[in-house]
Structures are given as C-alpha cells and as structure tokens.
Write an enzyme that holds these catalytic residues in place. Structure first.
Site, mmCIF file in Angstrom:
data_model
loop_
_atom_site.group_PDB
_atom_site.id
_atom_site.type_symbol
_atom_site.label_atom_id
_atom_site.label_comp_id
_atom_site.label_asym_id
_atom_site.label_seq_id
_atom_site.Cartn_x
_atom_site.Cartn_y
_atom_site.Cartn_z
ATOM 1 N N ALA A 1 51.187 43.801 44.290
ATOM 2 C CA ALA A 1 50.192 43.349 43.306
ATOM 3 C C ALA A 1 48.855 42.909 43.885
ATOM 4 O O ALA A 1 47.873 42.845 43.151
ATOM 5 C CB ALA A 1 50.781 42.224 42.468
ATOM 6 N N LYS B 1 45.654 45.101 38.960
ATOM 7 C CA LYS B 1 46.540 45.576 37.894
ATOM 8 C C LYS B 1 47.360 44.422 37.323
ATOM 9 O O LYS B 1 47.605 44.369 36.119
ATOM 10 C CB LYS B 1 47.417 46.711 38.412
ATOM 11 C CG LYS B 1 46.514 47.900 38.762
ATOM 12 C CD LYS B 1 47.191 49.104 39.284
ATOM 13 C CE LYS B 1 46.181 50.213 39.548
ATOM 14 N NZ LYS B 1 45.278 49.986 40.712
ATOM 15 N N CYS C 1 45.777 55.552 45.208
ATOM 16 C CA CYS C 1 44.364 55.944 45.216
ATOM 17 C C CYS C 1 44.191 57.056 46.248
ATOM 18 O O CYS C 1 43.295 57.010 47.067
ATOM 19 C CB CYS C 1 43.455 54.751 45.474
ATOM 20 S SG CYS C 1 43.790 53.880 46.997
HETATM 21 N N1 SAM Z 1 47.899 46.687 42.811
HETATM 22 C C1 SAM Z 1 46.845 46.103 43.595
HETATM 23 C C2 SAM Z 1 45.637 45.913 42.715
HETATM 24 O O1 SAM Z 1 45.515 46.581 41.693
HETATM 25 O O2 SAM Z 1 44.804 45.060 43.043
HETATM 26 C C3 SAM Z 1 46.567 46.912 44.842
HETATM 27 C C4 SAM Z 1 47.791 47.164 45.669
HETATM 28 S S1 SAM Z 1 47.467 47.902 47.210
HETATM 29 C C5 SAM Z 1 47.140 49.532 46.752
HETATM 30 C C6 SAM Z 1 49.041 48.019 47.904
HETATM 31 C C7 SAM Z 1 49.707 46.704 48.268
HETATM 32 O O3 SAM Z 1 51.002 47.019 48.785
HETATM 33 C C8 SAM Z 1 49.021 45.895 49.343
HETATM 34 O O4 SAM Z 1 48.614 44.648 48.821
HETATM 35 C C9 SAM Z 1 50.056 45.705 50.447
HETATM 36 O O5 SAM Z 1 50.113 44.384 50.949
HETATM 37 C C10 SAM Z 1 51.358 46.084 49.771
HETATM 38 N N2 SAM Z 1 52.295 46.761 50.717
HETATM 39 C C11 SAM Z 1 52.014 47.415 51.833
HETATM 40 N N3 SAM Z 1 53.129 47.887 52.419
HETATM 41 C C12 SAM Z 1 54.147 47.511 51.666
HETATM 42 C C13 SAM Z 1 55.557 47.679 51.735
HETATM 43 N N4 SAM Z 1 56.116 48.335 52.723
HETATM 44 N N5 SAM Z 1 56.297 47.151 50.781
HETATM 45 C C14 SAM Z 1 55.714 46.483 49.772
HETATM 46 N N6 SAM Z 1 54.398 46.296 49.636
HETATM 47 C C15 SAM Z 1 53.622 46.802 50.566
#
Ligand code: SAM
Length: 505
Positions: A116, A121, A237
């Site tokens: 998140a 989102k 993205c």
């Molecule tokens: N949904 C967010 C928004 O709209 O602001 C953006 C999310 S960003 C694309 C992806 C997120 O996934 C990051 O904050 C990261 O810390 C987390 N992430 C990275 N690797 C991960 C993993 N292996 N398992 C779970 N979360 C992970």
C-alpha cells in the site's frame, strides 16, 4: 523512434515496437518528447468536486475518465497549499489513480491493500468506505509503512489498520475474509520512465524477470485473502507482459475460481495483450499508454473469485490476542478500556474517558467523519486515546497475534494528568462543520501557512463573525471551513499546538 530517446534501454524499445507495431510504437516513443502529466485526486470523503472547484486557488482541469481527478500545473505547487494539508486531495499521476477508479467498493466492505505504501490506492479506497468498513493497509517496508500511515492520517481515514507485514502472514491469518483486495505489485516501473529517467538506466531484462515470481506469490496471497464473490485489483506501472497479462493468465490457470471482469470503459484505454498466454480473458485487462491518454503508463485488471475451489491456507480463525508494537494484549483486554502501563493499571485521579467526553462536549464535536461518534469505541493504550473501528470491535476481522502494525483506528489524542490534548489526526478526521469551536481563514490567508510552520497567529476583527472574539480555549483552525489543526486561543492569539512532526518547513 527509440533512437531519439537515448535514455530508453535498447531491449525495452525493441520489445515495445514488437508489442505495439511500428505505427503505434512511433506515437508511443513520441510521447517521451511531451512533458509528464500531473494529477491530483480529490478526497471525496471530505469535499465534493463542486465545492473544490469553488475554493481551489489555482487552475485545475478535470481528468475526463475519472470522477474525482484533476490535472494541475506543477508551477502552482499544490503540495504547498493549505487545502493539501487539510487532506482534501492526494497528488497522484493520472495513470496511477486510474485502477482504483475501476474497482467497485461498497461502503461497508472489508478491504486489504497488500502493497500500500505510500498510500495512493489505499487512501482512494479509504475515501469510499463508510463507518462499518475496515481498511487493512499493509506494506512490507517499515520506512514506507510510516509514509503510508502519514497519508492515511492526512486523508482522515479513521477505520484503518496499518500493518507492516509480509503479505503471506496476512494471508495465513485472514484467508477468505476480504470483499476487496488491492495488489499494486512491485514492478519494473517502465510506465514511469518519462517521469523518472533514472528508472530507465536502472532497468534490465534480468531485473524484470526477477520480479515475476515475487508478483506471482503476491497474487496467490491476494486470492487467499478474498472471500467468495470478492474482487481483486491487480495493477503495475509497467508495460512488460511478463509482469502484466502473463501474470494474470498464470493466475487464472493456477486458480480457476478467478475470472477477469470487464471494467467501465474509456476511449483511451487499450485492451490487454493476449500474446502467447492462450487465454482470451486477459484482453479484459487494461493498458494505459501515454500516447493514448494524458497519463503515465499503467496496467490493471479486476478479477472476481467465483467459487472457493482451492486455497493454500485455511480460512481465518477468530484470533484471541493481538500484539501491539509496545506490548502484548491478551484476550479480553481489547475490551478493557482502562489505561495500563507496564502491565499495571495506572492510578489516575481523572478518568481518561471523562476527560475526552468533556473535551468533545466543550468543542461541540458530535460526529467524526460523517458518523455520530460512540464512546464505546474509545480505547486507551498507555497515555494515548484511540477511536477503534466498529468492524474490529465487533470482531468482523480477528486481529490475530503477532502482527506488526503501526496504527489501529484513529489516534484521538493524549491523556496528560488532568487533561486531554487532541492530536492532529483527530483534526484531520473531522469533516466540515463537525466542530463548533472553530476559526476559519480563507485559503489565501497567509496566516494558515504561518500556522503550519509552527508559528502562533493573531485573530483580527474580520475573523469574528459575531462581532466579538470567541472565548479562550481549544479551537479547530479551518481553511474555508475544512479542518486543518487544533490550536489554543488566548485573547486574540491562537497558540500553535501543531506537533513538530506535522509542521511544514
Ligand atoms: N500502492 C501504492 C500506491 O498506490 O501508493 C504503491 C505500491 S508500490 C508500486 C509497491 C510496494 O510494494 C512498495 O511500497 C514496496 O515496499 C512493496 N513491496 C516490495 N516488495 C515486496 C514484496 N516482496 N512483498 C510485498 N510488498 C513488497
């Protein structure tokens, strides 16, 4: 084409040309000569589009495929406007705000956002939830989870549980519990190349491939968390089919109970690429391209869990205890609202609940976030008072042991000896008109920014609608009647009570 954009990796450009065909690829590469887009998403839990358009002090233009999105000009710096600090909007690229706009969320839903942070989102979902609902906003990174919490607080979302966990641990505890799960997966970020060229220099085919198993594991967790009939929003993205349609096609094979749903259309949307997936359902996925829409690149799909066929984990059982960051709660304690410190009940001269009730009554606060507030939802932990979501009080979701979390519900304020001091989070959770003892300044009044910097401000005659200064004491400072911060009025001086962590430098 690609040659004009030397910052784009060669293998990426070749793949895009193959995916789009020469004509469309040319338009795609030409879009890198255009400036990136800037958007803000209105927090409709706090303000309507009509009202926003009336008070916003800089030019905005409606995003055509969204109900609550606007383009703005970056020179206007909307992140420095008091309306932003009142949580009335979130700055988000128009592409990034698109997926959530196509997910149907009902007011009372239990929603889980697995990845998140920073909260784009999750805050959009939270704005659509009513008082019966619960939002679990999770991020595995502890530093990013803190930013997530800040944005949840700014948006004034009171019924959230902000966790810092591995998604698999959430899926073990809450299998089959959620009406909606949002998975905005970590991805190769190709859609952000125009916004951040450095992402392109950091890109490699190997890096994109390494993300694939991570995304698939997260997808399985997301499906496990869903109840039958629940909806999953998967988004990235990136343009890479391996992280997009192929991930969805893989999931459909792995979990035949899942189907891809049609989403409300827009002429600029491009359909998902079937490619070699052998599954025509993936055409219902949506691709957002910068040469077809004023947005950065995105991909999303809305899926539904049709039937409970397979699950790696057992449906969640009623948890009997849950762990706080600062201590452990055993069964029954969650209902005991007496303050504890070091396991012992703190001897207080003043009942903390009475202090809070008298503060609310003096301030004329009868509602929080469009809902009459109920004393039985108040919980005191250490010296802090929280407003616990109705859904967790009623056990709609068992808060199981050992989960790392940053916040459960709304932080109301602090109990200090014989008084209650309200927190900034309470100010931000209040809606327009929900506090009688308020002082309101126009959006262009420079005193608002002064106050946000931590300085006291002085009231002038024009600020007294009744012709005389209000009586001294706590006041809610508002911008155009929208709550911004608490302060203490002494004479005509509003003493600054904004916590250091909320001050703007
Ligand atoms: N949904 C967010 C928004 O709209 O602001 C953006 C999310 S960003 C694309 C992806 C997120 O996934 C990051 O904050 C990261 O810390 C987390 N992430 C990275 N690797 C991960 C993993 N292996 N398992 C779970 N979360 C992970």
């Amino acid at each position: 084409m690609a040659g004009n954009h030397s910052f784009l990796p060669g293998e990426f450009s070749v793949r895009m040309e193959r995916l789009l065909g020469p004509e469309e690829a040319e338009a795609f590469f030409r879009s890198f000569e255009e400036p990136r887009t800037y958007g803000l998403r209105l927090n409709t839990a706090k303000i309507s589009p009509e009202e926003f358009e009336r008070i916003v002090p800089f030019p905005v233009c409606k995003i055509p495929w969204m109900e609550n999105g606007y383009f703005y000009n970056p020179e206007d710096r909307p992140g420095k406007c008091p309306l932003y600090f009142a949580g009335l909007y979130y700055l988000q690229d128009p592409g990034a705000m698109t997926p959530l706009s196509r997910l149907l969320i009902k007011e009372g839903d239990l929603v889980c956002d697995l990845c998140a942070a920073p909260g784009g989102k999750a805050t959009a979902a939270g704005a659509r939830l009513g008082p019966e609902a619960l939002l679990i906003a999770n991020d595995v990174s502890s530093s990013r989870a803190k930013i997530l919490l800040r944005n949840i607080e700014l948006a004034g979302i009171q019924n959230a549980f902000v966790t810092n966990e591995q998604p698999s641990r959430l899926a073990e505890r809450w299998a089959g519990c959620f009406d909606c799960v949002i998975l905005d997966a970590p991805c190769s970020g190709e859609g952000m190349f125009r916004k951040e060229e450095s992402l392109a220099s950091d890109w490699s085919v190997e890096k994109t491939q390494r993300l694939v198993p991570i995304q698939r594991e997260l997808l399985l967790c997301a499906v496990d968390l869903l109840r039958m009939g629940g909806s999953l929003l998967y988004s990235t993205c990136t343009y890479n089919p391996g992280e997009d349609e192929e991930a969805i096609a893989w999931l459909l094979k792995e979990r035949p109970e899942m189907i891809v749903k049609e989403v409300s259309p827009y002429e600029g949307f491009s359909q998902g690429l079937e490619g070699d997936t052998g599954n025509s359902q993936v055409r219902k996925c949506v691709r957002v391209y910068p040469h077809k829409m004023q947005a950065e690149g995105h991909f999303f799909a809305v899926l539904e869990k049709k039937a409970e066929i397979s699950s790696r984990v057992q449906p969640g059982t009623e948890g009997s205890e849950w762990t706080l960051e600062a201590g452990t709660k055993k069964q029954g304690e969650a209902k005991n609202r007496k303050s504890k410190k070091g396991g012992k009940t703190k001897n207080r001269e003043h009942d903390p609940e009475k202090l809070i009730l008298s503060f609310f009554s003096e301030m004329g606060i009868e509602r929080i976030g469009n809902c009459a507030w109920k004393p039985d939802q108040i919980e005191i932990r250490e010296d802090k008072a929280y407003y616990i979501p109705k859904a967790s009080r009623e056990g709609k979701l068992a808060l199981s042991p050992g989960l790392r979390f940053l916040r459960h519900g709304l932080l109301l304020g602090e109990i200090k000896k014989d008084r209650f001091e309200p927190e900034e989070t309470l100010a931000l959770a209040l809606r327009k008109g929900e506090c009688r003892e308020r002082i309101t300044f126009g959006v262009s009044d420079e005193r608002l920014l002064k106050y946000l910097r931590g300085e006291p401000v002085f009231l002038e005659e024009k600020d007294f609608p009744e012709g005389k200064p209000p009586k001294s004491g706590w006041k809610l400072l508002c911008v155009e009647e929208y709550p911004l911060a608490f302060g203490k009025l002494v004479g005509n001086q509003l003493k600054n009570k904004l916590p250091l962590s909320w001050r703007q430098v």
